[in-house]
Enzyme design. Sequence first.
Site, mmCIF file in Angstrom:
data_model
loop_
_atom_site.group_PDB
_atom_site.id
_atom_site.type_symbol
_atom_site.label_atom_id
_atom_site.label_comp_id
_atom_site.label_asym_id
_atom_site.label_seq_id
_atom_site.Cartn_x
_atom_site.Cartn_y
_atom_site.Cartn_z
ATOM 1 N N ASP A 187 -2.288 -0.681 -5.840
ATOM 2 C CA ASP A 187 -3.461 -1.101 -5.073
ATOM 3 C C ASP A 187 -4.514 -1.628 -6.034
ATOM 4 O OD1 ASP A 187 -2.036 -0.037 -3.013
ATOM 5 O OD2 ASP A 187 -3.607 1.332 -2.314
ATOM 6 N N ASP A 237 -2.012 8.526 0.340
ATOM 7 C CA ASP A 237 -0.889 7.789 0.934
ATOM 8 C C ASP A 237 0.110 7.325 -0.114
ATOM 9 O OD1 ASP A 237 -3.154 5.954 0.298
ATOM 10 O OD2 ASP A 237 -1.747 4.390 0.919
ATOM 11 N N HIS A 244 2.985 -2.673 0.888
ATOM 12 C CA HIS A 244 1.712 -2.021 1.239
ATOM 13 C C HIS A 244 0.942 -2.934 2.187
ATOM 14 C CE1 HIS A 244 -2.214 0.004 0.715
ATOM 15 N NE2 HIS A 244 -1.503 1.056 0.313
#
Length: 352
Positions: free
Chosen positions: A228, A116, A303
């Site tokens: 992330d 992603d 995100h």
Amino acid sequence: MRKKWLLAALGLIGLVGAVAYAQRDTIAMALISRAADGAMARNVMADLPADQLHVGFCGTGSPLPSRDRAAACTVVIANGKLFVFDMGEGSGETLSLMGMPLDKVQGVWLTHLHSDHFEGLGPFTLQRWAGTSAKTPLKVSGPTGVTEITEGLNAAYRIDSTYRVAHHGEAVVPPSGFGMTGAAIEPGIVYNANGVRITAFAVDHDPITPAFGYRVDYKGKSVTITGDTAFTPKLAAAAKGSDLLVSELLSPRIVETLANSAQKAGMTNRAKIFDDIQNYHISPELAADVAKSADVGMLAFTHIVPSLPKPLEFALLGEAGDNYDRPISVMHDGDVISISGPKAFKTRNLLN
């Protein structure tokens, strides 16, 4: 008398309506032409002062479906150039809709190799190549393994590229500009030119390793992008003194609610995924702790896991505001934050 005037007015309105209906195609084409002229002449960069640092949000979503958010993508605008971090599905289209000049893109830096964060590279690379007559491939940097991705995407788009050249000609789509080149990087300074410095730093996204965050410094202004990551003290060290911290956001209480609902519905695999993702993403409260420890001027969330309707977005933040007393924002696709000085921020949306 009044009745006559009313009848006359109604008659005139009806006549105007009839004429407008009869000329609807001409009127529609005039409006389309005017809109096209405006879109083609749009110069977003003229409204973004070159002495400031600007951070655009071309993808604020996650793998969870959202009608309003493309997948991960952040663009930093410095010295009239674009530096793109991650390129998730749909984010390249959002970048174009924001009016960003693709010929100013200096490269794409991937935080890690979850799909992603890179699956938008193929369409974006094609837009850049055909839309700007690029003569060199797009530079894509990231963790070890990035070249496997760029070479694979080049192979997937190779046949299509031959059709583009045959149809439009080499002057419009120079063969030398097709595709992308990948370069594996390590933590440290990964770009340093024209007053712009980009530093990569390791983050904790196990078992996805390596995974990076990035810090961009320009003319005394700076932004740190976490990518992330779970919480780690290294985040505050990397972001120390930044004007802006761009952090991912996962709401544990809402994701746990989704896990419970999936379990009740018999979707045990989905429930496990909702449980698993909580251990390698950061909560809003811990991101706020990082922002406070790093003494940053503003905290911006992207995100978003999960995406919620705007009236409910406050629920995503949990108790973050108790941990950090400076501006906190949940960002949306098309948003741009301009940094003109310490604690001097201006936010606008280029899609509205």
